[in-house]
Design an enzyme around this catalytic site. Structure first.
Site, PDB file in Angstrom:
ATOM      1  N   ASP A  97       0.933  -0.730   0.043  1.00 14.59           N
ATOM      2  CA  ASP A  97      -0.092   0.115  -0.055  1.00 14.59           C
ATOM      3  C   ASP A  97       0.951   1.421  -0.197  1.00 14.59           C
ATOM      4  OD1 ASP A  97       0.857   0.239   2.858  1.00 14.59           O
ATOM      5  OD2 ASP A  97      -0.889  -0.412   3.374  1.00 14.59           O
ATOM      6  N   GLU A 119      -0.431  -8.878  -1.000  1.00  8.60           N
ATOM      7  CA  GLU A 119      -0.956  -7.925   0.049  1.00  8.60           C
ATOM      8  C   GLU A 119      -2.933  -7.613   0.093  1.00  8.60           C
ATOM      9  OE1 GLU A 119       1.056  -6.962   3.901  1.00  8.60           O
ATOM     10  OE2 GLU A 119      -0.097  -5.118   3.352  1.00  8.60           O
ATOM     11  N   ARG A 211       1.418   8.786   9.964  1.00  7.24           N
ATOM     12  CA  ARG A 211       1.183  10.550  10.109  1.00  7.24           C
ATOM     13  C   ARG A 211      -0.017  11.101  10.946  1.00  7.24           C
ATOM     14  NH1 ARG A 211       2.960   9.498   4.978  1.00  7.24           N
ATOM     15  NH2 ARG A 211       4.241  11.428   4.333  1.00  7.24           N
ATOM     16  N   HIS A 242      11.610   6.634  13.411  1.00  3.07           N
ATOM     17  CA  HIS A 242      11.772   6.331  12.406  1.00  3.07           C
ATOM     18  C   HIS A 242      12.320   8.066  12.053  1.00  3.07           C
ATOM     19  CE1 HIS A 242       9.943   7.490   8.949  1.00  3.07           C
ATOM     20  NE2 HIS A 242       9.312   6.473   9.230  1.00  3.07           N
TER      21      HIS A 242
END
Length: 373
Positions: A97, A119, A211, A242
């Site tokens: 995705d 997936e 996000r 991250h």
């Protein structure tokens, strides 16, 4: 003459989940497999491919500082199109995705090259959660030729969207293939990060980067962690951060001076597997971790308000807390204080709702049946 299959990867999660597919196609011997790396993530992508001894045939190196979604989309679309025109493959495989997934699949579609979506069929049914991933996977499933669905539920989602049933194959998730391979090879990492964890004190592994977690939601997560640290004197946290500065500044704000919180760079894939396997439990807003814990057999608090992997909730291997501070604290305390509850969550992992490690081979069999004379 053998036909060519192009496998596209751009981010670390894609590389992890596509690696066993790439290796399975290569080992089968019926196709030439070419690996196109977009470089949406740079260092994190390379380290995973190196672990699996995979060298990209081409790297587009699209990553730049402060890259926006519109930049990644347009760059990957244009450069992938140029590459596919040169190679002229029989099929293109994309995973999941990401923006790389959508843009590379669209490039193949424009060139009338069949797309296999590994997936496929995952749905949160909320386009903004996760953002932009939910839209990306929905769009790819609109024009993919083959949908490699990881679960029966994801197949059902595709059927309800009128995807041709004959082109849907339930494979299991390739992340389980990758994980079962990695677990056999891992050992305690010899890096300073792990030396800062006490051998006789439990630690919780925490990752958060999406996000929708930015800002106040991430602060609520940190406030819950602060409460747990105050009330459990032996508890430690390992937090691979991250690289996005928006995420890092919140973790630094709360934990820079906290000795029992180990803030570190993103871990190499085998090191992350070791951390999952040796943690007491995991808190994460990651999608892949929701699948991996079923093989690792660790409880997971899912730091998201919705998930496109409801099997984790239904099977009881994942506990949906969102970023609600009170829920995170409540379920953390249940795992810490109630051994019967903790053991019951671990026991449910044996159901393995996301596959048994044979997904990649099932994908190869479909490609052979469809493309080989």
């Amino acid at each position: 003459m053998r036909k060519t299959i192009v496998c596209v990867v751009g981010t670390r999660p894609e590389a992890i989940k596509m690696a066993p597919v790439i290796l399975a196609i290569h080992n089968d011997g019926n196709f030439d497999v070419k690996v196109l790396a977009t470089g949406q993530h740079a260092d994190m992508l390379d380290s995973v491919l190196n672990f699996f001894n995979i060298t990209p045939d081409t790297n587009l190196h699209v990553m730049k500082n402060c890259q926006g979604l519109e930049y990644i989309t347009s760059s990957v679309l244009t450069l992938t199109s140029d590459y596919l025109k040169k190679v002229n493959p029989a099929a293109v495989l994309v995973h999941g995705d990401t923006t790389t997934t959508f843009a590379a699949a669209l490039a193949a579609f424009y060139l009338k090259i069949p797309v296999g979506h590994v997936e496929a069929g995952l749905r949160s049914f909320t386009l903004s959660q996760p953002f932009p991933e939910e839209l990306n996977r929905v769009l790819v499933d609109k024009f993919a030729k083959w949908a490699f669905a990881p679960t029966v539920l994801s197949k059902q989602n595709l059927i309800e969207e009128k995807f041709p049933v004959s082109n849907i194959v339930v494979t299991g998730n390739t992340v389980i293939d990758a994980l079962l391979c990695a677990v056999q090879r891992i050992k305690k990492p010899e890096i300073d990060v792990f030396n800062r964890l006490s051998d006789d004190k439990p630690f919780v592994l925490l990752t958060a980067h999406r996000r929708e977690s930015w800002g106040k939601p991430l602060e609520h997560i940190c406030q819950a962690v602060a409460f747990l640290l105050e009330n459990y004197s032996d508890l430690n946290f390992l937090v691979p951060m991250h690289k996005n500065p928006i995420v890092r500044e919140v973790f630094y704000k709360y934990f820079t001076n906290e000795e029992r919180v180990v803030l570190c760079e993103p871990l190499e894939y085998p090191d992350f597997v070791w951390a999952m396997k040796n943690s007491l439990f995991i808190m994460s807003d990651s999608g892949g971790v929701q699948e991996e814990v079923t093989a690792i057999k660790k409880p997971l608090l899912i730091l998201r308000s919705v998930t496109e992997r409801p099997e984790a909730i239904e099977n009881g291997t994942g506990i949906l807390t969102g970023t609600d501070e009170d829920k995170i604290i409540y379920f953390s305390r249940k795992l810490l204080d109630d051994k019967i509850y903790y053991d019951s969550v671990v026991a449910k992992c044996a159901l393995m709702p996301f596959g048994d490690g044979t997904a990649s081979q099932k994908i190869v069999e479909v490609l052979k049946e469809s493309l080989c004379d």
